[in-house]
Design an enzyme around this catalytic site. Sequence first.
Site, PDB file in Angstrom:
ATOM      1  N   LYS A   1       0.859  -1.196   0.000  1.00 32.95           N
ATOM      2  CA  LYS A   1       0.000   0.000   0.000  1.00 32.95           C
ATOM      3  C   LYS A   1       0.892   1.241   0.000  1.00 32.95           C
ATOM      4  CE  LYS A   1      -4.002   1.863   2.613  1.00 32.95           C
ATOM      5  NZ  LYS A   1      -4.875   1.665   3.785  1.00 32.95           N
TER       6      LYS A   1
ATOM      7  N   SER B   1      -9.834   1.701   2.711  1.00 31.51           N
ATOM      8  CA  SER B   1      -8.929   2.488   1.897  1.00 31.51           C
ATOM      9  C   SER B   1      -7.875   1.653   1.163  1.00 31.51           C
ATOM     10  CB  SER B   1      -8.221   3.542   2.747  1.00 31.51           C
ATOM     11  OG  SER B   1      -7.391   2.917   3.706  1.00 31.51           O
TER      12      SER B   1
ATOM     13  N   SER C   1     -10.042  -0.725   6.897  1.00 29.99           N
ATOM     14  CA  SER C   1      -9.433  -0.550   5.572  1.00 29.99           C
ATOM     15  C   SER C   1      -8.728  -1.756   4.984  1.00 29.99           C
ATOM     16  CB  SER C   1      -8.454   0.612   5.592  1.00 29.99           C
ATOM     17  OG  SER C   1      -9.147   1.796   5.387  1.00 29.99           O
TER      18      SER C   1
HETATM   19  N1  GLN Z   1     -13.427   3.943   6.260  1.00 23.67           N
HETATM   20  C1  GLN Z   1     -12.747   4.388   7.433  1.00 23.67           C
HETATM   21  C2  GLN Z   1     -12.366   5.846   7.299  1.00 23.67           C
HETATM   22  O1  GLN Z   1     -12.578   6.399   6.266  1.00 23.67           O
HETATM   23  C3  GLN Z   1     -11.547   3.523   7.730  1.00 23.67           C
HETATM   24  C4  GLN Z   1     -10.332   3.872   6.985  1.00 23.67           C
HETATM   25  C5  GLN Z   1      -9.136   3.043   7.353  1.00 23.67           C
HETATM   26  O2  GLN Z   1      -9.267   1.995   8.011  1.00 23.67           O
HETATM   27  N2  GLN Z   1      -7.975   3.541   7.000  1.00 23.67           N
HETATM   28  O3  GLN Z   1     -11.861   6.432   8.204  1.00 23.67           O
END
Ligand code: GLN
Length: 475
Positions: A71, A147, A171
């Site tokens: 990532k 994400s 994410s």
């Molecule tokens: N969807 C969540 C957010 O937007 C989690 C994102 C993540 O785990 N990085 O904060």
Amino acid sequence: MLNTKTITDLKEGYSKGDFTPADVVKTLDKSIEEKDGEINAFISRDTEQALEAASKADTSLPLGGVPIAIKDNINVIGEPCTCASQFLKGAYKAPYNATIINKLLAAGAIPFGRANLDEFAMGSSTENSSFHKTKNPHDLSRIPGGSSGGSAACVGGDLAIAALGSDTGGSIRQPASHCGVVGFKPSYGRVSRYGLVAFASSLDQIGPLTKSVTDAALLTNVLAGHDPMDSTSLKIETPDFTQGINDGVAGKKIGVPKEYMDGDLHPAVKEAVQSAIKALEKEGAEIVEVSLPHTKYCVPTYYILAPAEASSNLSRFDGVRYGNRSTDVTDVLSMYENSREEGFGSEVKRRILLGTYVLSSGYYDAYYIKAQKVRTLIMQDFTKVFQVVDAIIAPVSPDPARKIGENDGDPLKEYLADIFTIAANLAGIPAISVPCGTASVDGKELPIGLQVLGPYLEDQTVFQVARAWEALYQD
Ligand code: GLN
């Protein structure tokens, strides 16, 4: 095809001499060439470098010659680390390796390809990447989740053997669920965060996205362990996470939270989770209905704490120390303002504003402190339930992958869909998403994930239950 293989398959193939790491890198490169024009899982890749590493790989090591996509919010020395942000695009090269990159390299892995993400990991769809939107390999009109959407899409689309993601509120698990792969968030503190660009430091964990539960355990074996560079990393022994993984669920008590199953679930998701529950019961697990009474506070609590921490963490992006500086500058203040205005996308700005608001004097007690207290209640919900059960099973996402653009302009709707994944981060406990069925939508089969959550530091139990289900599902 070598690109469809698991880590376990590669290890076997290398030891038998059936193929080489270079064969695998070349096959992956070819399938990226063929398919990534549409899927758009990657931000960049350096095939020459990967082939060079492949030619020298020591396949006797635990991950010897295994290519892993990373990532793009994890630092790899000498490479850009963009966080999918215009702030860092073309303006930052990592001066050091994240600890987990050093661990991967020491285990013989080959980092190959930088995976797309929502900018600074803020989002659940990868639509917030400032570079391009990644598409779901099972239906190109849909999101891959986020994400870590690039990481999930490259594994799900057979453009990678495995990938690393980061999970702050789901994410890793949510995109894994949408792309039909396995995604594991370790217990908080198991894996070093040093070199991961921080979003919300008390919630962030790095973890694997793979094609099997055993692969996730194999990768976690390498990632986990104390790191003096991360004061939140635990000084504890790392067990072999593959040990006991095939022991099944007979005699295990598994909880099903009524607040999750009674909620607003897509019928296909509900059915898939219920059929997994029945199958595990048949295997000898004792299924118990449990209650996590503070579930309804998870989303508001997370969306106070995560932006609060993000607003502090992202203050380092000021146009001085990192990334792009605006050219529209008249004085020091306009340099900060215009660099941040130009560098950050709208979701990141929304989080910074939210976070700054809840931390500001007058609101700090009402929002931030209150949310910290509720976080404790959410943790206690789990502590109580885990006095009775060994693991919990639950949905990952209330719905299968939605259409790209469907939630544009409706951030609240988007945030509410994080309901089932956020709690594990707030409580610090381990959780995995493992494929458990599909929903037929518009003539496509969209993957559905099953979530297994375990008590703090009982990561092995999570793997064991997930593997038991995976074995049943694959038969
Ligand atoms: N969807 C969540 C957010 O937007 C989690 C994102 C993540 O785990 N990085 O904060």
